[in-house]
Design an enzyme around this catalytic site. Structure first.
Site, PDB file in Angstrom:
ATOM      1  N   CYS A   1      -5.747   4.309  -3.378  1.00 24.34           N
ATOM      2  CA  CYS A   1      -6.233   3.173  -2.755  1.00 24.34           C
ATOM      3  C   CYS A   1      -7.552   2.388  -3.115  1.00 24.34           C
ATOM      4  CB  CYS A   1      -6.165   3.216  -1.317  1.00 24.34           C
ATOM      5  SG  CYS A   1      -4.847   4.183  -0.595  1.00 24.34           S
TER       6      CYS A   1
ATOM      7  N   HIS B   1     -11.233  -1.676   2.168  1.00 22.43           N
ATOM      8  CA  HIS B   1     -11.355  -0.364   1.536  1.00 22.43           C
ATOM      9  C   HIS B   1     -12.294  -0.471   0.428  1.00 22.43           C
ATOM     10  CE1 HIS B   1      -9.319   3.801   0.950  1.00 22.43           C
ATOM     11  NE2 HIS B   1     -10.573   3.790   1.479  1.00 22.43           N
TER      12      HIS B   1
ATOM     13  N   ASP C   1       0.794  -1.281  -0.064  1.00 22.69           N
ATOM     14  CA  ASP C   1       0.035   0.050   0.158  1.00 22.69           C
ATOM     15  C   ASP C   1       0.885   1.262   0.047  1.00 22.69           C
ATOM     16  OD1 ASP C   1      -2.097   1.877   0.302  1.00 22.69           O
ATOM     17  OD2 ASP C   1      -2.874   0.829   2.292  1.00 22.69           O
ATOM     18  N   ASP C   2       0.746   2.086  -1.009  1.00 27.30           N
ATOM     19  CA  ASP C   2       1.670   3.011  -1.360  1.00 27.30           C
ATOM     20  C   ASP C   2       2.956   2.758  -1.039  1.00 27.30           C
ATOM     21  OD1 ASP C   2      -0.834   4.291  -0.977  1.00 27.30           O
ATOM     22  OD2 ASP C   2      -0.415   5.720   0.670  1.00 27.30           O
TER      23      ASP C   2
ATOM     24  N   ASP D   1      -0.426  -1.044  -4.734  1.00 25.68           N
ATOM     25  CA  ASP D   1      -1.854  -0.450  -5.174  1.00 25.68           C
ATOM     26  C   ASP D   1      -1.629   0.926  -5.849  1.00 25.68           C
ATOM     27  OD1 ASP D   1      -1.412   1.380  -2.725  1.00 25.68           O
ATOM     28  OD2 ASP D   1      -3.617   1.248  -2.331  1.00 25.68           O
ATOM     29  N   ASN D   2      -0.633   1.711  -5.585  1.00 19.50           N
ATOM     30  CA  ASN D   2      -0.255   2.851  -6.220  1.00 19.50           C
ATOM     31  C   ASN D   2       1.109   3.498  -5.837  1.00 19.50           C
ATOM     32  OD1 ASN D   2      -2.563   3.811  -3.751  1.00 19.50           O
ATOM     33  ND2 ASN D   2      -0.641   4.831  -3.772  1.00 19.50           N
TER      34      ASN D   2
HETATM   35 CA    CA Z   1      -2.917   3.149  -1.453  1.00 18.90          CA
END
Ligand code: CA
Length: 475
Positions: free
Chosen positions: A80, A138, A40-41, A283-284
Site C-alpha cells: 500500500c 497512508h 486497495d488490494d 494500488d497492488n
Molecule cells: Ca494495498
C-alpha cells in the site's frame, strides 16, 4: 467556464516561417478535470473488464469501455504505502526512501512521504486546480504529511493504512478515525466507509463544477482491503458465492463500483464528464483473503504478476475514442506526467519524473513502447524485479532465489529460465545494479515484510506436510 490554455498563433507562426514545428495544433484547449480512483488490494481478475464473472462491476466496465484498458498495467510496488508514494510523486519511491509500509506501531514523527517531494496535487494546485483527497492516505501519521499540507484544498478520509468500515476507532483516539480537513468526523455521521467516500466525492464534484477552474479529485477507496466488512444490502449480490471471504470481498468491490457509478453520473449531470481525465487502478495485487489474481502468479507483497499487475484503465472521452485495449507494459509512474501534460501544468524539476506521458501512445501517435525497463524493490532490497522487453527477472526475498521469465510466452510465470539463460539473467542483474545506484536506503523498517515471510512459511509448511506420508522409492 473553465480556465483555458492558449497557444499563441503569432509565436507559432514566427517559428513556422523558419523551422517546421512539431507539436500541438493551434487551438483553444480547455484544461480537463482530473480524477484518480484508486482501489486497495483488488485482484487483477476482480473486475468485469478483466473477465470477472462472480462480482458485478458494471460501472467500472462501462468506464473501461469508454476508455482504454491496460493489459499490462503495473503498480509501482506490491503493497500500500510505497505504491501511493510512487503514484503521487511520479517517482520510484526508492529514490527517496519510501519503499516500505509505515511502521504499524511506534512510527516516529519523521516517518512519512518526504515533504520536499512534489506531489501531483501540489503541481495542480499551483497551476490553478481545485484539489481534494477522499479516502485512505497512508503516507504519514503526523499532520505535516496529511493531504491538506500536501497540495489538497480539501480532504475527507483517514491517514492510516486500514480502517473499520463502520468508522469505529476502538481504543484509539478519534483523530485516528475519519477526518474532514484534519478534524474528526462524529462516528454518527459514518455509515459505511465506501458509501461515505463516494458521497463526499460526488459532493466535491457538485461544488467544484460551479467554480471557474478545473478540479483534481484523488479518490482512494480503502475497499476491498481488510477488514472484510460489508452491508447486508451489498452482501445480497454475492449470495451465490460459497466462499465466505470471497462473498464479503465481492460485496466490497461491488459497493465501490456502485460509488464509481455515482461519481460518473454526477460528472455527466454537471456536463464535466467528456473533459475529465479519469485513471482507475488498484494500488497492488489482491491479498489472500477473497481476492483473485488468476491466472497470474502470486499475490500482494510479491513481485510475481499477481502482486503488481492490476486492474487498470483510463478514460477521457474528449481525447480518447474509447473501446481500446493497450497491450504494452505501462506503470502507475506514468499517471503523473500524463496528467501534467493534459493539464498544461509544470513540475519544477520534470527530469526527476520516472514515467512518461501516455497520451501519444494511446492515441496512436507514438507506436514505440512507453518503457524500455521497469523496476521494483521492496524491504530495502530484500526483493526486487526488472522488466526489460519480454524478460522479467525477480529476486524473491522469501524464496531466496532468482527467477527469470519470458513474459511473451510465459505470462503466468511458470517456467523459470534462470539456469537456462544465465547471460540474460546477468544482463538484468547488471541493469538492476545500475538503477539501484540511483536509490537510497529505506527510511524505516518494513513491517509488511514479516507478513509475507509468514505467508510463505505457512505455504511451505503446508506443501511439505502434504507429502509426509508418501512412500518414496529409490535412494
Ligand atoms: Ca494495498
Amino acid at each position: 467556464m473553465k480556465n483555458t490554455l492558449f497557444l499563441f498563433f503569432g509565436i507559432l507562426s514566427f517559428f513556422q516561417c523558419t523551422t517546421p514545428v512539431a507539436g500541438p495544433t493551434t487551438s483553444t484547449v480547455e484544461r480537463p478535470n482530473v480524477i484518480i480512483i484508486l482501489s486497495d488490494d483488488q485482484g487483477w481478475a476482480d473486475v468485469g473488464f478483466n473477465g470477472c464473472t462472480d462480482i458485478p462491476t458494471p460501472n467500472l466496465d462501462q468506464l473501461a469501455k469508454e476508455g482504454v484498458v491496460f493489459k499490462q498495467g503495473y503498480a509501482t510496488h506490491p503493497y500500500c504505502s510505497p505504491s501511493r508514494a510512487g503514484l503521487l510523486t511520479g517517482r520510484y519511491q526508492q529514490r527517496f526512501g519510501h519503499e516500505n509500509n509505515l511502521p504499524y506501531t511506534e512510527a516516529t514523527i519523521e516517518d512519512g512521504l518526504p515533504v520536499e517531494e512534489v506531489l501531483i496535487s501540489e503541481t495542480l494546485q499551483r497551476s490553478g486546480y481545485a484539489t481534494c483527497a477522499v479516502g485512505k492516505w497512508h503516507l504519514g501519521d503526523s499532520a505535516r504529511f496529511w493531504p491538506n499540507n500536501q497540495g489538497f484544498d480539501d480532504w475527507y478520509g483517514f491517514f492510516g493504512g486500514g480502517m473499520s468500515y463502520w468508522g469505529d476507532t476502538g481504543n484509539k483516539p478519534a483523530i485516528s478515525g475519519v477526518l474532514r480537513n484534519g478534524q474528526p468526523v462524529p462516528p454518527s455521521e459514518i455509515h459505511y466507509l465506501t458509501d461515505d467516500f463516494s458521497r463526499e466525492a460526488v459532493n466535491y464534484i457538485e461544488q467544484y463544477s460551479k467554480e471557474d477552474k478545473p478540479f483534481f479529485l484523488y479518490l482512494a477507496y480503502n475497499a476491498p482491503h481488510t477488514p472484510l466488512h460489508a452491508t447486508s444490502e451489498y452482501m445480497k449480490v454475492m449470495e451465490h458465492q460459497e466462499d465466505g471471504e470471497r462473498a464479503v470481498y465481492g460485496a466490497m468491490v461491488y459497493a465501490m463500483d456502485r460509488g464509481i457509478g455515482e461519481v460518473v453520473r454526477k460528472l455527466k449531470e454537471t456536463g464535466e464528464y467528456d473533459n475529465t481525465l479519469i485513471f482507475f487502478y488498484s494500488d497492488n495485487g489482491g491479498a489472500l483473503r477473497g481476492a483473485n489474481n488468476q491466472p497470474y502468479r502470486g499475490h500482494k507483497g510479491m513481485l510475481f504478476e499477481g502482486g503488481i499487475r492490476v486492474p487498470f484503465c483510463v478514460s477521457w472521452p474528449a481525447v480518447l475514442p474509447g473501446g481500446d485495449v493497450y497491450e504494452k507494459p505501462i506503470s502507475a509512474l506514468d499517471i503523473y506526467p500524463t496528467i501534467l501534460k493534459a493539464a498544461g501544468a509544470t513540475h519544477p524539476q520534470p527530469q526527476k519524473l520516472d514515467g512518461i506521458d501516455l497520451m501519444p501512445f494511446l492515441t496512436g501517435k507514438d507506436l514505440s513502447k512507453p518503457h524500455d525497463e521497469l523496476y521494483w524493490r521492496y524491504s530495502d532490497g530484500a526483493g526486487y524485479a526488472v522488466r526489460k522487453g519480454k524478460y522479467k527477472m525477480i529476486r524473491s526475498g522469501y524464496k531466496q532465489k532468482f527467477l527469470l521469465f519470458d513474459m511473451d510466452n510465459d505470462p503466468f510465470e511458470q517456467n523459470n529460465l534462470a539456469s537456462v539463460m544465465p547471460e540474460k539473467l546477468e544482463e538484468l542483474k547488471d541493469l538492476y545494479a545500475r538503477w539501484n545506484r540511483e536509490t537510497i536506503p529505506a527510511r524505516w523498517y518494513d513491517p509488511h515484510g514479516e507478513n509475507v515471510l509468514k505467508e510463505e512459511a505457512r505455504r511451505q509448511d503446508f506443501i511439505d506436510g502434504a507429502s509426509k506420508g508418501e512412500k518414496r522409492t529409490g535412494s
